[in-house]
Design a protein around this motif. Structure first.
Motif, PDB file in Angstrom:
ATOM      1  N   GLN A  32     -14.391 -16.937  -6.740  1.00 20.08           N
ATOM      2  CA  GLN A  32     -13.674 -18.198  -6.509  1.00 20.08           C
ATOM      3  C   GLN A  32     -14.018 -18.829  -5.160  1.00 20.08           C
ATOM      4  O   GLN A  32     -13.880 -20.039  -4.998  1.00 20.08           O
ATOM      5  N   GLN A  40     -10.801 -12.144   1.469  1.00 19.25           N
ATOM      6  CA  GLN A  40     -11.042 -10.900   0.734  1.00 19.25           C
ATOM      7  C   GLN A  40     -10.898  -9.685   1.671  1.00 19.25           C
ATOM      8  O   GLN A  40     -11.175  -9.776   2.879  1.00 19.25           O
ATOM      9  N   ARG A 168     -12.754 -20.088 -10.290  1.00 16.86           N
ATOM     10  CA  ARG A 168     -11.649 -19.131 -10.495  1.00 16.86           C
ATOM     11  C   ARG A 168     -11.611 -18.743 -11.973  1.00 16.86           C
ATOM     12  O   ARG A 168     -11.451 -19.596 -12.840  1.00 16.86           O
ATOM     13  N   GLU A 170     -10.232 -16.689 -15.397  1.00 17.22           N
ATOM     14  CA  GLU A 170      -9.024 -16.115 -15.983  1.00 17.22           C
ATOM     15  C   GLU A 170      -9.398 -15.380 -17.254  1.00 17.22           C
ATOM     16  O   GLU A 170     -10.396 -15.715 -17.913  1.00 17.22           O
ATOM     17  N   CYS A 192     -10.981  -7.665  -8.749  1.00 17.69           N
ATOM     18  CA  CYS A 192     -10.357  -8.816  -8.096  1.00 17.69           C
ATOM     19  C   CYS A 192      -9.429  -8.476  -6.953  1.00 17.69           C
ATOM     20  O   CYS A 192      -8.632  -9.329  -6.511  1.00 17.69           O
ATOM     21  N   TRP A 195      -5.856  -9.957  -6.081  1.00 14.65           N
ATOM     22  CA  TRP A 195      -5.562 -10.968  -7.097  1.00 14.65           C
ATOM     23  C   TRP A 195      -5.334 -10.318  -8.470  1.00 14.65           C
ATOM     24  O   TRP A 195      -4.917 -10.978  -9.411  1.00 14.65           O
ATOM     25  N   ARG A 198      -1.800 -10.618 -10.401  1.00 14.01           N
ATOM     26  CA  ARG A 198      -1.412 -11.891 -11.014  1.00 14.01           C
ATOM     27  C   ARG A 198      -2.272 -12.201 -12.250  1.00 14.01           C
ATOM     28  O   ARG A 198      -1.882 -12.967 -13.111  1.00 14.01           O
ATOM     29  N   ASP A 257       0.814 -12.532   0.085  1.00 13.99           N
ATOM     30  CA  ASP A 257       0.084 -13.319  -0.913  1.00 13.99           C
ATOM     31  C   ASP A 257      -1.305 -13.621  -0.340  1.00 13.99           C
ATOM     32  O   ASP A 257      -1.410 -14.308   0.675  1.00 13.99           O
ATOM     33  N   GLU A 259      -3.552 -15.628  -1.125  1.00 16.67           N
ATOM     34  CA  GLU A 259      -3.929 -17.049  -1.100  1.00 16.67           C
ATOM     35  C   GLU A 259      -3.143 -17.810  -0.040  1.00 16.67           C
ATOM     36  O   GLU A 259      -3.711 -18.466   0.816  1.00 16.67           O
ATOM     37  N   THR A 298      -4.078  -3.425  -1.267  1.00 18.96           N
ATOM     38  CA  THR A 298      -3.652  -3.516  -2.669  1.00 18.96           C
ATOM     39  C   THR A 298      -3.392  -2.095  -3.119  1.00 18.96           C
ATOM     40  O   THR A 298      -4.334  -1.328  -3.388  1.00 18.96           O
TER      41      THR A 298
END
Ligand SMILES: Cc1cc2nc3c(=O)[nH]c(=O)nc-3n(C[C@H](O)[C@H](O)[C@H](O)COP(=O)(O)OP(=O)(O)OC[C@H]3O[C@@H](n4cnc5c(N)ncnc54)[C@H](O)[C@@H]3O)c2cc1C
Length: 372
Positions: A32, A40, A168, A170, A192, A195, A198, A257, A259, A298
């Motif tokens: 992304q 990252q 991005r 999905e 990911c 991320w 989510r 978060d 982002e 994470t």
């Protein structure tokens, strides 16, 4: 020709992309942002490489293989991506993590020595070890120049024919949707990082936390080894590339978060780091901060990674739990064998319910620094 889509160009995704492209796979890498971007986890300036993992034997073997592969990669690009500074483990208990680690290193034939704490004072210009039982010296541990290594790996992957798609992604059944386009391949790997929860809510049990790192200005002569104080949940390294003395708390931070999260460290983190320096390296207690970085962990409940098939041809690769960078090229080799059908991942990496455990990383849920 076998084909794979890898989503995520952190060190795990890029290492796997490089590995598979050079093994004859057609590889599409979806990212992304840009490989090496600052959100990252792989964009930290440096990451430690150590074989010690308490009582565990799987990760020490993986770390040793990774060490070989980092050195090979460095030779290949004519750049020292991994610098073998050695590492000192500050053991506060006679029979704690470090003793367990030393037994495993002994069994696996990995170089190490047990030192009297006073000897560590000959390595650091200024060191207080009067609270320590002993020091475990891992001479072949060291520091990976992480952000640089991620960029180099990505560059090599592209040169090996990996197709980079910027966007991005999905999940779309067993395919990948990027914008209006659906991409398909024999295998899809979602690498990911923070991320992942989510993208696959309910499937992975991951906690993302904010982690602050500080680098303090030092005088000449602080090109000292890496060091870890397990009981205090603090680690760092001496002056690699003029980055100063790194100090990071391994205690888990606030939920974060990747982002939207603010990338400024907290005042409390600086206080904790200075308190630690004041006790362990007193002359650095008032050293100016050279720079700081925010990154995210994470975490799985047991700190074991996730390498698991979500459905036929769809793999999840994540939950690095703050100890994944060092292993990346060896992990890519391992996951490559899984994708080629040569092995099943160890059961420990599955999507089963995890029992909380803290044996693999050095930190704990409580920040123990101030109690020390
Ligand atoms: C403070 C700190 C210190 C650490 N210290 C060490 C250490 O000393 N030693 C060590 O071994 N490890 C360490 N780690 C852990 C190490 O940094 C991580 O294990 C490693 O970087 C994880 O890499 P990754 O590729 O899984 O994730 P990341 O580097 O986060 O990459 C994930 C990528 O996926 C991309 N992405 C996500 N979703 C999408 C989507 N939908 N579409 C497209 N792209 C997407 C993201 O943009 C990102 O680029 C540390 C981590 C932190 C935070």
């Amino acid at each position: 020709m076998r084909s794979v889509i890898i989503v995520g160009a952190g060190i795990w995704g890029t290492s796997l992309a490089l590995r598979l492209a050079e093994s004859g796979w057609r590889v599409t890498l979806v990212e992304q942002y840009q490989p090496g971007h600052l959100r990252q986890a792989s964009a930290g300036e440096t990451r430690l490489l150590r074989a010690s993992h308490g009582t565990d034997e799987w990760y020490p073997r993986m770390a040793r293989r990774a060490r070989e592969l980092w050195r090979e990669l460095g030779d290949r690009v004519g750049e020292e991506l991994y610098t073998e500074t050695g590492m000192l483990w500050f053991a506060r208990r006679a029979q704690g993590w470090e003793r367990s680690s030393a037994s495993v290193l002994e069994r696996l034939g990995i170089p190490h020595e047990i030192w009297d704490p006073a000897r560590a004072g000959t390595v650091f210009p200024d060191f207080r070890g009067d609270d320590l039982e002993f020091v475990l010296w891992e001479p072949e541990a060291g520091v990976v120049r992480a952000r640089r290594a991620t960029q180099v790996t990505a560059r090599l992957a592209l040169a090996a024919g990996v197709g980079l798609v910027r966007g991005r992604a999905e999940p779309y059944g067993d395919a990948v949707r990027v914008g209006g386009e659906v991409l398909r391949a024999d295998q899809v790997v979602w690498a990911c990082g923070a991320w992942l929860p989510r993208l696959f809510p309910g499937l992975v049990d991951l906690q993302v936390t904010k982690q602050d790192t500080l680098h303090f200005a030092v005088a000449n002569g602080w090109d000292t080894p890496a060091w870890i104080d397990d009981e205090a949940s603090v680690y760092g390294h001496g002056d690699v590339d003029g980055l100063g003395m790194k100090v990071t708390s391994d205690a888990e931070g606030e939920p974060y978060d990747p982002e939207a999260g603010d990338r400024r460290i907290s005042a409390a983190s600086e206080t904790v780091s200075r308190d630690y320096l004041r006790r362990r390296f007193p002359s650095l207690a008032k050293a100016p901060v050279l720079f700081s970085q925010v990154c995210q962990y994470t975490l799985t409940p047991d700190n074991e990674w996730i390498i698991a098939r979500a459905e036929d041809g769809v793999w999840l690769l994540g939950g690095d739990s703050g100890h994944g960078f060092k292993h990346a090229p060896a992990l890519a080799e391992y996951v490559g064998e899984v994708l080629e059908g040569g092995r099943e991942p160890e059961p420990r990496f599955g999507l089963h319910e995890r029992i909380p455990a803290r044996g693999l990383r050095t930190g704990s849920r409580i920040n123990k620094v101030n109690e020390a």
